[in-house]
Design an enzyme around this catalytic site. Structure first.
Site, PDB file in Angstrom:
ATOM      1  N   GLU A  48      15.961  40.341  34.477  1.00 16.70           N
ATOM      2  CA  GLU A  48      17.311  41.149  33.895  1.00 16.70           C
ATOM      3  C   GLU A  48      16.503  41.220  32.759  1.00 16.70           C
ATOM      4  O   GLU A  48      16.682  40.873  31.512  1.00 16.70           O
ATOM      5  CB  GLU A  48      18.288  40.141  33.481  1.00 16.70           C
ATOM      6  CG  GLU A  48      18.457  40.295  35.555  1.00 16.70           C
ATOM      7  CD  GLU A  48      19.684  38.941  35.652  1.00 16.70           C
ATOM      8  OE1 GLU A  48      20.812  39.125  37.006  1.00 16.70           O
ATOM      9  OE2 GLU A  48      19.694  38.145  35.001  1.00 16.70           O
ATOM     10  N   PRO A  49      15.715  42.322  32.182  1.00 20.03           N
ATOM     11  CA  PRO A  49      15.546  42.027  30.595  1.00 20.03           C
ATOM     12  C   PRO A  49      16.457  43.153  29.579  1.00 20.03           C
ATOM     13  O   PRO A  49      16.863  44.300  30.014  1.00 20.03           O
ATOM     14  CB  PRO A  49      13.815  42.750  30.542  1.00 20.03           C
ATOM     15  CG  PRO A  49      13.673  43.729  31.988  1.00 20.03           C
ATOM     16  CD  PRO A  49      14.768  42.988  32.983  1.00 20.03           C
TER      17      PRO A  49
ATOM     18  N   ARG B  73      16.246  42.465  25.590  1.00 20.83           N
ATOM     19  CA  ARG B  73      15.589  42.680  24.332  1.00 20.83           C
ATOM     20  C   ARG B  73      14.081  43.565  24.636  1.00 20.83           C
ATOM     21  O   ARG B  73      13.683  44.812  23.762  1.00 20.83           O
ATOM     22  CB  ARG B  73      15.086  41.692  23.717  1.00 20.83           C
ATOM     23  CG  ARG B  73      14.876  41.437  22.545  1.00 20.83           C
ATOM     24  CD  ARG B  73      14.318  40.091  21.718  1.00 20.83           C
ATOM     25  NE  ARG B  73      15.500  39.231  22.074  1.00 20.83           N
ATOM     26  CZ  ARG B  73      16.679  38.595  20.989  1.00 20.83           C
ATOM     27  NH1 ARG B  73      17.216  39.509  20.462  1.00 20.83           N
ATOM     28  NH2 ARG B  73      17.083  37.732  21.337  1.00 20.83           N
TER      29      ARG B  73
ATOM     30  N   TYR C 196      20.769  33.334  13.360  1.00 20.12           N
ATOM     31  CA  TYR C 196      19.996  32.544  14.029  1.00 20.12           C
ATOM     32  C   TYR C 196      18.353  32.601  13.051  1.00 20.12           C
ATOM     33  O   TYR C 196      17.717  31.584  13.341  1.00 20.12           O
ATOM     34  CB  TYR C 196      19.434  33.650  15.305  1.00 20.12           C
ATOM     35  CG  TYR C 196      20.081  34.239  15.821  1.00 20.12           C
ATOM     36  CD1 TYR C 196      20.317  34.998  16.493  1.00 20.12           C
ATOM     37  CD2 TYR C 196      20.714  32.838  17.132  1.00 20.12           C
ATOM     38  CE1 TYR C 196      20.851  35.867  17.592  1.00 20.12           C
ATOM     39  CE2 TYR C 196      21.736  33.470  18.348  1.00 20.12           C
ATOM     40  CZ  TYR C 196      21.868  34.829  18.676  1.00 20.12           C
ATOM     41  OH  TYR C 196      22.517  36.103  19.182  1.00 20.12           O
TER      42      TYR C 196
ATOM     43  N   GLY D 148      14.840  37.772  28.925  1.00 16.05           N
ATOM     44  CA  GLY D 148      14.020  36.448  28.020  1.00 16.05           C
ATOM     45  C   GLY D 148      12.690  36.666  27.276  1.00 16.05           C
ATOM     46  O   GLY D 148      12.386  36.566  26.429  1.00 16.05           O
TER      47      GLY D 148
ATOM     48  N   CYS E  79      31.250  40.070   1.993  1.00 16.42           N
ATOM     49  CA  CYS E  79      31.534  39.085   0.901  1.00 16.42           C
ATOM     50  C   CYS E  79      31.183  37.467   0.875  1.00 16.42           C
ATOM     51  O   CYS E  79      31.116  36.575   0.682  1.00 16.42           O
ATOM     52  CB  CYS E  79      33.299  38.553   0.022  1.00 16.42           C
ATOM     53  SG  CYS E  79      33.107  40.399   0.167  1.00 16.42           S
ATOM     54  N   GLU E  80      29.421  37.479   1.361  1.00 10.32           N
ATOM     55  CA  GLU E  80      29.255  36.156   1.998  1.00 10.32           C
ATOM     56  C   GLU E  80      27.635  36.203   1.386  1.00 10.32           C
ATOM     57  O   GLU E  80      27.027  37.028   1.790  1.00 10.32           O
ATOM     58  CB  GLU E  80      28.943  36.309   3.017  1.00 10.32           C
ATOM     59  CG  GLU E  80      29.979  36.642   4.156  1.00 10.32           C
ATOM     60  CD  GLU E  80      30.242  35.178   4.904  1.00 10.32           C
ATOM     61  OE1 GLU E  80      32.101  35.161   5.088  1.00 10.32           O
ATOM     62  OE2 GLU E  80      29.806  34.354   4.964  1.00 10.32           O
TER      63      GLU E  80
ATOM     64  N   SER F 228      16.471  33.384  25.646  1.00 12.43           N
ATOM     65  CA  SER F 228      15.957  35.105  24.916  1.00 12.43           C
ATOM     66  C   SER F 228      14.906  34.362  23.982  1.00 12.43           C
ATOM     67  O   SER F 228      14.917  33.484  23.050  1.00 12.43           O
ATOM     68  CB  SER F 228      17.483  35.614  24.611  1.00 12.43           C
ATOM     69  OG  SER F 228      17.435  36.646  24.393  1.00 12.43           O
TER      70      SER F 228
HETATM   71  C1  LIG Z   1      21.882  36.283  32.347  1.00 12.95           C
HETATM   72  C2  LIG Z   1      21.287  36.652  31.659  1.00 12.95           C
HETATM   73  N1  LIG Z   1      20.039  37.304  31.547  1.00 12.95           N
HETATM   74  C3  LIG Z   1      19.458  38.405  30.873  1.00 12.95           C
HETATM   75  C4  LIG Z   1      19.253  37.966  30.032  1.00 12.95           C
HETATM   76  C5  LIG Z   1      18.477  39.590  28.845  1.00 12.95           C
HETATM   77  O1  LIG Z   1      17.975  38.272  27.678  1.00 12.95           O
HETATM   78  P1  LIG Z   1      17.297  38.987  27.222  1.00 12.95           P
HETATM   79  O2  LIG Z   1      17.819  40.491  26.071  1.00 12.95           O
HETATM   80  O3  LIG Z   1      16.307  38.303  26.047  1.00 12.95           O
HETATM   81  O4  LIG Z   1      16.099  40.114  27.600  1.00 12.95           O
HETATM   82  C6  LIG Z   1      20.291  37.212  28.823  1.00 12.95           C
HETATM   83  C7  LIG Z   1      20.712  37.029  27.730  1.00 12.95           C
HETATM   84  O5  LIG Z   1      21.295  36.494  27.542  1.00 12.95           O
HETATM   85  C8  LIG Z   1      21.684  37.035  30.091  1.00 12.95           C
HETATM   86  O6  LIG Z   1      22.482  35.969  29.668  1.00 12.95           O
END
Ligand SMILES: Cc1ncc(COP(=O)(O)O)c(C=O)c1O
Length: 453
Positions: free
Chosen positions: A311-312, A314, A355, A272, A382-383, A240
């Site tokens: 599969e976006p 983010r 991260y 990703g 509290c950190e 990602s």
């Molecule tokens: C299998 C799979 N597909 C898609 C995503 C989405 O990734 P991103 O939000 O980076 O596009 C993830 C994120 O961890 C994932 O594990």
């Protein structure tokens, strides 16, 4: 007191180093590229999104508050469908509620759900099961049973135990699910270790290098021949918050020799695609990501008839979202720094802690202003590690009571929120056409004890 990871030095994929804004433009106004598409600054210098004044929103709905630009969300979904075609799935782990599931479906996307809970929310939104893709590195029998029961469109298989589990569940069932095998291609992407998944040493998928991938394909082909499943394709997710597109092309290259001879109709390259979190950062656009993967596929000899999709997560939601906080204290620690504390923190945005992610901070009441004053923006938890922006910049007329915003919080913020220190989780509103609508109400103090016995 758990020990959060120290901010990393390298510009990891999880957003620029924990330092937050640094270098060029750090103390200038917040960059336009970090704001939602409909953001505009009015004649009084105040920021409006979706035609709604953000300071007014904070006054009306309270803080912390997640604000999503609805037309920005819809535009990103449409952009993904245009770039990848039918079958592109929104990775709901980035941000999920009933309204978001419905929106992504309405805009033509499928939905990637990776637990029984995400499946339940998507179904509650009225998304047809055949538009759902079930993921997960440890799918329980309950989750598989629920998915098979409603007839999810695809199941992405991640382990031999899962094949055994599925085989058992399907033994006495007429259902014949479409399945893909998740392959780990052994391609390492430049991002934070915690969100890197495509390398050989990964908890996810069937390793290509180790031969597990070949064994898995053999098993699934055999189950397909026996009519138990319909084995339709291969899936690979590298990680990602990835800025470089070359690793995706590399993964296609590595996978092609394995995939092409199988004659399967589908190849999914996962999610990703990164986004810019701080001034000076720039991420490739969705269409460029898609075209570079398609180019790699044709160069690698993958047949045109193969449905190549992604599969976006983010990249669909991150920049559409802004978090509004209220400044509670300003503490000048002589000889060190100025701490500005807000009424949220790691409970609504754990990414800086997890991260070392960087963010900008600005004042919606003067969004075009320079930000000469260096601060550390911290939360109310509290950190000492409860940092939102380690090295931020704000206008020097900042006062207690101000509404302060952090942009690009639409992904992996609300979805990773917690009740640490029994802080109620924030409300989420969608704004559009001058209107704001609550899509997730704020948790109340009573909500904090509703499960207590
Ligand atoms: C299998 C799979 N597909 C898609 C995503 C989405 O990734 P991103 O939000 O980076 O596009 C993830 C994120 O961890 C994932 O594990």
């Amino acid at each position: 007191m758990n020990s959060p990871s120290a901010p990393t030095a390298d510009p990891s994929g999880a957003g620029a180093s924990g330092a937050g804004a640094s270098g060029a433009g750090a103390s200038g106004p917040v960059g336009r590229a970090l704001l939602p598409a409909t953001a505009e600054i009015d004649s009084a210098g105040r920021l409006r999104v979706g035609g709604v004044d953000l300071v007014g929103l904070a006054d009306e709905f309270g803080t912390p508050l997640f604000v999503y630009d609805e037309s920005h969300l819809r535009a990103r979904c449409r952009e993904a469908v245009e770039a990848w075609g039918d079958g592109v799935a929104y990775a709901t782990k980035a941000f999920l509620c009933v309204a978001m599931a419905r929106l992504a479906y309405e805009e033509g996307m499928c939905l990637d759900v990776s637990t029984g809970g995400e499946l339940h929310v998507a179904l509650s939104a009225g998304v047809p099961a055949e538009r759902l893709v079930l993921h997960g590195s440890n799918k329980s029998e309950e989750e598989l049973t629920a998915a098979l029961g409603v007839g999810v469109g695809r199941i992405v298989i991640d382990s031999f135990d899962e094949i055994d589990r599925l085989q058992r569940l399907l033994a006495a069932s007429p259902v014949r699910p479409k399945v893909l095998a998740r392959i780990t291609p052994g391609v390492e992407v430049h991002t934070h270790e915690f969100v890197r998944t495509g390398q050989d040493d990964s908890k996810f998928g069937f390793g290509l290098t180790s031969g597990s991938a070949a064994q898995a394909v053999e098993r699934l082909s055999e189950l397909d021949a026996r009519g138990v499943v319909e084995f339709v394709g291969i899936h690979a997710h590298l990680g990602s918050q990835v800025f470089a597109l070359a690793p995706f092309a590399r993964a296609v290259e590595v996978l092609a020799d394995f995939f092409a001879p199988l004659g399967l109709p589908e190849l999914v390259v996962g999610g990703g695609l990164g986004v810019a979190y701080v001034n000076g950062e720039e991420a490739p656009p969705m269409v460029q990501w898609a075209s570079s993967v398609r180019r790699a596929c044709s160069q690698a000899g993958i047949h045109d008839s193969v449905r190549v999709t992604a599969e976006p997560g983010r990249a669909i939601v991150a920049t559409a979202g802004i978090t509004l906080y209220r400044v509670g204290t300003i503490k000048d620690v002589a000889g060190h720094r100025i701490y500005v504390s807000v009424d949220g923190g790691m409970s609504d945005n754990p990414r800086p802690v997890l991260y070392g992610s960087g963010y900008e901070a600005f004042l919606p009441r003067e969004a075009a202003s320079a930000r000469p004053m260096p601060i550390r923006l911290v939360g109310k938890h509290c950190e000492s590690g409860d940092v939102v922006v380690a090295e931020g910049y704000v206008p020097d007329d900042l006062v207690v009571g101000d509404v302060l915003a952090t942009p690009v919080t639409g992904a992996y913020g609300h979805s990773m929120a917690s009740n640490y220190n029994k802080v109620p989780r924030p409300a989420v509103v969608f704004v559009a056409d001058g209107e704001a609508r609550t899509v997730v109400r704020r948790e109340t103090l009573d909500d904090l004890v509703r499960l207590d016995v």
